[in-house]
Design a protein around this motif. Sequence first.
Motif, PDB file in Angstrom:
ATOM      1  N   TRP A  48      -1.915  -3.888  -8.228  1.00 51.32           N
ATOM      2  CA  TRP A  48      -3.269  -3.359  -8.071  1.00 51.32           C
ATOM      3  C   TRP A  48      -4.298  -4.400  -7.659  1.00 51.32           C
ATOM      4  O   TRP A  48      -5.086  -4.134  -6.750  1.00 51.32           O
ATOM      5  N   PRO A  49      -4.361  -5.581  -8.274  1.00 53.32           N
ATOM      6  CA  PRO A  49      -5.356  -6.567  -7.811  1.00 53.32           C
ATOM      7  C   PRO A  49      -5.154  -6.981  -6.358  1.00 53.32           C
ATOM      8  O   PRO A  49      -6.116  -7.161  -5.621  1.00 53.32           O
ATOM      9  N   ARG A  50      -3.906  -7.080  -5.927  1.00 50.55           N
ATOM     10  CA  ARG A  50      -3.640  -7.419  -4.524  1.00 50.55           C
ATOM     11  C   ARG A  50      -4.105  -6.306  -3.614  1.00 50.55           C
ATOM     12  O   ARG A  50      -4.725  -6.560  -2.574  1.00 50.55           O
ATOM     13  N   ALA A  51      -3.816  -5.076  -3.969  1.00 49.79           N
ATOM     14  CA  ALA A  51      -4.196  -3.945  -3.128  1.00 49.79           C
ATOM     15  C   ALA A  51      -5.714  -3.854  -2.998  1.00 49.79           C
ATOM     16  O   ALA A  51      -6.239  -3.654  -1.890  1.00 49.79           O
ATOM     17  N   VAL A  52      -6.423  -4.023  -4.091  1.00 47.54           N
ATOM     18  CA  VAL A  52      -7.884  -3.966  -4.053  1.00 47.54           C
ATOM     19  C   VAL A  52      -8.436  -5.113  -3.213  1.00 47.54           C
ATOM     20  O   VAL A  52      -9.340  -4.922  -2.398  1.00 47.54           O
ATOM     21  N   GLY A  53      -7.889  -6.303  -3.385  1.00 45.48           N
ATOM     22  CA  GLY A  53      -8.345  -7.456  -2.609  1.00 45.48           C
ATOM     23  C   GLY A  53      -8.103  -7.287  -1.122  1.00 45.48           C
ATOM     24  O   GLY A  53      -8.977  -7.594  -0.304  1.00 45.48           O
ATOM     25  N   TYR A  54      -6.940  -6.766  -0.762  1.00 41.13           N
ATOM     26  CA  TYR A  54      -6.636  -6.585   0.657  1.00 41.13           C
ATOM     27  C   TYR A  54      -7.475  -5.480   1.286  1.00 41.13           C
ATOM     28  O   TYR A  54      -7.916  -5.598   2.427  1.00 41.13           O
ATOM     29  N   VAL A  55      -7.732  -4.404   0.553  1.00 33.16           N
ATOM     30  CA  VAL A  55      -8.584  -3.333   1.075  1.00 33.16           C
ATOM     31  C   VAL A  55     -10.000  -3.850   1.275  1.00 33.16           C
ATOM     32  O   VAL A  55     -10.636  -3.583   2.304  1.00 33.16           O
ATOM     33  N   LEU A  56     -10.502  -4.624   0.324  1.00 29.95           N
ATOM     34  CA  LEU A  56     -11.834  -5.217   0.463  1.00 29.95           C
ATOM     35  C   LEU A  56     -11.889  -6.153   1.668  1.00 29.95           C
ATOM     36  O   LEU A  56     -12.847  -6.123   2.442  1.00 29.95           O
ATOM     37  N   THR A 104      -7.536 -13.429  -3.499  1.00 31.17           N
ATOM     38  CA  THR A 104      -6.483 -12.429  -3.686  1.00 31.17           C
ATOM     39  C   THR A 104      -5.114 -13.093  -3.744  1.00 31.17           C
ATOM     40  O   THR A 104      -4.279 -12.733  -4.575  1.00 31.17           O
ATOM     41  N   ARG A 106       1.623  -3.567 -12.826  1.00 29.45           N
ATOM     42  CA  ARG A 106       0.198  -3.862 -12.740  1.00 29.45           C
ATOM     43  C   ARG A 106      -0.161  -4.942 -11.722  1.00 29.45           C
ATOM     44  O   ARG A 106      -1.213  -4.866 -11.132  1.00 29.45           O
ATOM     45  N   MET A 109       0.823  -1.184   0.000  1.00 28.71           N
ATOM     46  CA  MET A 109       0.000   0.000   0.000  1.00 28.71           C
ATOM     47  C   MET A 109       0.872   1.255   0.000  1.00 28.71           C
ATOM     48  O   MET A 109       0.504   2.236  -0.617  1.00 28.71           O
TER      49      MET A 109
END
Length: 76
Positions: free
Chosen positions: A15-23, A61, A12, A1
Amino acid sequence: MIDLAGGRRIDRPAWPRAVGYVLAVLLALTNAFVHSRDGYTAVVPTGLTLSALVVVVLVLTALVARALTNRHRFGA
């Protein structure tokens, strides 16, 4: 983050990891508030569902991160 917020150029796969962890964090926070209620109803229908959903989001994730890491030859 920190890398994503720092403005540095990030590949790239981050980004999928960051979105998954925030969710997952948001769902876990909601789950903590649900579990803080008193009694049986705080756990059984909603709390158990949220706990399972957090686990599913984290597993998905991790799988996405692993697939992207192996495909782009990033990591160790």
